[in-house]
Structure formats: C-alpha cells, structure tokens
Design a protein around this motif. Structure first.
Motif, short mmCIF file in Angstrom:
data_model
loop_
_atom_site.label_atom_id
_atom_site.label_comp_id
_atom_site.label_asym_id
_atom_site.label_seq_id
_atom_site.Cartn_x
_atom_site.Cartn_y
_atom_site.Cartn_z
N ASN A 1 0.84 -1.19 0.00
CA ASN A 1 0.00 0.00 0.00
C ASN A 1 0.88 1.24 0.00
O ASN A 1 1.51 1.58 1.00
N ARG A 2 0.90 1.96 -1.10
CA ARG A 2 1.76 3.14 -1.23
C ARG A 2 1.30 4.31 -0.37
O ARG A 2 2.03 5.27 -0.19
N ALA A 3 0.10 4.24 0.18
CA ALA A 3 -0.37 5.30 1.07
C ALA A 3 0.16 5.11 2.49
O ALA A 3 0.07 6.03 3.31
N ASN A 4 0.72 3.95 2.79
CA ASN A 4 1.28 3.67 4.11
C ASN A 4 2.57 4.46 4.31
O ASN A 4 3.40 4.53 3.41
N ASP A 5 2.75 5.02 5.50
CA ASP A 5 3.93 5.84 5.77
C ASP A 5 5.24 5.07 5.66
O ASP A 5 6.22 5.58 5.13
N LEU A 6 5.27 3.85 6.17
CA LEU A 6 6.49 3.03 6.08
C LEU A 6 6.83 2.73 4.63
O LEU A 6 7.99 2.85 4.22
N VAL A 7 5.84 2.37 3.85
CA VAL A 7 6.07 2.07 2.44
C VAL A 7 6.58 3.31 1.72
O VAL A 7 7.52 3.23 0.93
N GLN A 8 6.00 4.46 2.01
CA GLN A 8 6.45 5.70 1.40
C GLN A 8 7.89 6.02 1.78
O GLN A 8 8.68 6.42 0.94
N TRP A 9 8.24 5.82 3.06
CA TRP A 9 9.60 6.09 3.51
C TRP A 9 10.60 5.18 2.80
O TRP A 9 11.63 5.65 2.32
N VAL A 10 10.29 3.89 2.75
CA VAL A 10 11.19 2.94 2.09
C VAL A 10 11.32 3.28 0.61
O VAL A 10 12.42 3.27 0.05
N HIS A 11 10.20 3.62 -0.04
CA HIS A 11 10.23 3.97 -1.46
C HIS A 11 11.08 5.22 -1.70
O HIS A 11 11.91 5.26 -2.62
N ASN A 12 10.89 6.24 -0.88
CA ASN A 12 11.68 7.47 -1.04
C ASN A 12 13.16 7.22 -0.81
O ASN A 12 14.01 7.73 -1.55
N ALA A 13 13.48 6.44 0.22
CA ALA A 13 14.89 6.12 0.50
C ALA A 13 15.49 5.31 -0.65
O ALA A 13 16.61 5.59 -1.09
N ALA A 14 14.74 4.34 -1.15
CA ALA A 14 15.24 3.52 -2.27
C ALA A 14 15.41 4.36 -3.52
O ALA A 14 16.39 4.19 -4.26
N ASP A 15 14.48 5.27 -3.79
CA ASP A 15 14.62 6.16 -4.94
C ASP A 15 15.89 6.99 -4.84
O ASP A 15 16.61 7.17 -5.82
N PHE A 16 16.17 7.51 -3.66
CA PHE A 16 17.38 8.30 -3.45
C PHE A 16 18.63 7.43 -3.66
O PHE A 16 19.56 7.84 -4.36
N LEU A 17 18.64 6.25 -3.06
CA LEU A 17 19.82 5.38 -3.15
C LEU A 17 20.06 4.84 -4.55
O LEU A 17 21.19 4.61 -4.95
#
Length: 93
Positions: free
Chosen positions: A36-52
């Motif tokens: 679920n992309r609306a979940n805060d944890l999922v969003q955080w992991v996605h943003n961190a992975a996008d940066f990395l």
C-alpha cells in the motif's frame, strides 16, 4: 591499536553498505507484493530507495515495470554491497 581502529571502521562501512542494500531489497519486495503506497512506512522505504538508486533506477528499459524495478534497484543493492565490502576489506587490512 591502528589495526583495531581499521577493523572497527571496516565493520562500520560494511554495516552501512548492508543497511543500504537491505533498504533497496525491502523496496523491491514491497513493490512485487504490491504494498500500500499510502502507508507511511512504504512511502519512507520507497523514497529512500529512490534516493539510493537514483543513478540506476531507470537504467534498464524492459517492457515490464516489475523487471525494471528489480534490475534497477537490485543493481544498486549489489553495487552498494560489493563496493562497501571491498572498501571495508581494504580498511581492515
């Protein structure tokens, strides 16, 4: 004493490389499991992975989106592990 400092620094670098790779792999798994992309944890992991994986995220042009995600983020994870552990090994010597 300097050998001990080198070992500690090497372990720290290896640990950082491992954590970065884990974040990327967790995002790949979340993507494949349609988290679920609306979940805060999922969003955080996605943003961190996008940066990395900013440098490798769109490197491949497979037709299937899942293949692009696995290869782009997976390549970044492998590079972080390889480079991080190579640097850690050199410092530990």
């Amino acid at each position: 004493m300097s050998s001990r400092n080198g070992n500690a620094a090497g372990r720290l670098i290896a640990l950082i490389a491992d954590v970065l790779a884990v974040i990327l792999v967790v995002w790949i798994v979340m993507y494949l499991l349609d988290a679920n992309r609306a979940n805060d944890l999922v969003q955080w992991v996605h943003n961190a992975a996008d940066f990395l994986a900013g440098w490798s995220r769109d490197l491949f042009t497979f037709d299937e989106k899942w293949a692009r995600v696995v290869c782009g983020y997976g390549l970044a994870a492998v590079v972080y592990l390889f480079v991080g552990h190579a640097v850690a090994g050199r410092i530990s010597r």
